[in-house]
Design an enzyme around this catalytic site. Structure first.
Site: not given
Ligand code: AQP
Length: 328
Positions: A111, A191, A194
């Site tokens: 990040k 991965k 969002k």
């Molecule tokens: N690509 C993924 N595959 C499997 N699990 C995933 N999770 C996120 N991306 C994947 C799981 O979703 C839950 C919620 O995630 P989060 O919103 O708290 O944060 P994150 O992991 O940072 O999700 P994003 O989508 O990647 O968001 P941004 O871009 O904002 O950082 C968690 O249990 C995560 O493991």
């Protein structure tokens, strides 16, 4: 009954990685555990965000959770900032967490690279707040995607450090992984996230979902229809494992390796299965949106149920660290 805690950020459109990596598993676990699920809005402000969209995103994220089966009759759904004791406990945990541990977190490093212009304290402190989210409920299990394993390990370490310094208080929580703990984005490389332009949104219309699947990267070594592919190197196959039936998965595995089917045919099968699962969720989201005040009631009662739990835990914590109101 053992207690479970997990959270999701209202940082953008919820995608199928969030769904199969976390939310779908959360819904399965409500039968066996006492479950608490949280929209972690204070985590979402650690990166740049649009202030005027935040309230709507929080509500939309809660709506999706309920539409996926996390109804107030089966578990608690609430918003992190509605229970301010989470941030209070995070401050206390800050005082037992070595900075070096936070600096070595993979998510922080990634990040920090993505947001060079805004490497703020919140970004570094993110896992400490996450540890507080989990431990304030003395949760024994945390269902998350693979990317969050390191943070849960740190929560265990924070629990150990607190217990060693102030006496046994917190359990060491264990990770529960889903059967699809890591879904890559449509780029087939990073991965699904969002914040990256590689996600398939849970609420997107079928035409858009198909377009994203149609153009998604498969096994890069499979250039022509006649080339045999390798499902182990193909993100579409990983998605099949999350959405398709066992006989379809073995059909695709065999026929991809022998060039018996092409990538488009393979994606069409996936698309059909994906929409079978997503369409009822999308319908439920529409129904919930039409009930004025319903989500506000769900989130308000969720916060009230949590407040009753955290009140006791925080009194215990404040007493143990030697800081509490004199009249309590
Ligand atoms: N690509 C993924 N595959 C499997 N699990 C995933 N999770 C996120 N991306 C994947 C799981 O979703 C839950 C919620 O995630 P989060 O919103 O708290 O944060 P994150 O992991 O940072 O999700 P994003 O989508 O990647 O968001 P941004 O871009 O904002 O950082 C968690 O249990 C995560 O493991």
């Amino acid at each position: 009954m053992d207690r479970i805690f997990s959270g999701i950020q209202p940082s953008g459109e919820i995608h199928i990685g969030n769904y199969v990596g976390a939310i779908r598993n959360w819904a399965r676990l409500v039968e066996r555990y006492e479950c608490i699920y949280c929209v972690v809005d204070y985590h979402a402000i650690t990166i740049e965000y649009e202030v005027e969209l935040m309230q709507q995103r929080i509500l939309e994220t809660g709506t999706i959770l309920v539409a996926c089966g996390l109804t107030p009759e089966r578990c608690i759904v609430f918003v992190q900032s509605h229970v301010p004791e989470h941030t209070e406990l995070a401050w206390i945990f800050n005082c037992v967490t070595p900075v070096g541990e936070l600096e070595r977190m993979t998510q922080f490093k990634e990040k920090a690279k993505q947001h060079r212009q805004n490497i703020n304290m919140g970004l570094l402190d993110y896992p400490v707040l996450q540890a507080a989210d989990i431990l304030i409920y003395k949760a024994g299990f945390v269902p998350v995607g693979e990317d969050q394993i390191q943070h849960v390990e740190l929560a265990r370490e924070i629990a150990r450090k607190f217990n060693a310094r102030f006496g046994n208080t917190f359990p060491e929580p264990q990770v529960i992984l889903s059967d699809a703990p890591r879904i890559l984005g449509t780029d087939g490389n990073a991965k699904m996230s969002k914040s990256m332009n590689n996600a398939i949104g849970l609420l997107e219309p079928p035409e858009t979902i198909w377009e994203r699947l149609r153009t998604a990267v498969t096994d890069v070594n499979r250039q022509r229809r006649s080339d045999p592919g390798n499902p182990d190197r193909c993100n579409i196959f990983t998605m099949h494992q999350a959405f398709s039936k066992p006989d379809q998965i073995s059909y695709i595995d065999q026929n991809c390796r022998t060039a018996g089917i092409g990538c488009i045919e393979c994606k069409e099968i996936l698309f059909k299965n994906m929409m079978e699962e997503l369409t009822p969720i999308q319908e439920r989201v529409r129904e919930i949106r039409e009930k004025p005040g319903y989500m506000i009631d769900v989130l308000r009662s969720g916060a009230n149920r949590c407040k009753a739990i955290v009140k006791e835990v925080m009194e215990e914590v404040r007493t143990k660290i030697g800081i509490k109101a004199f009249w309590v």
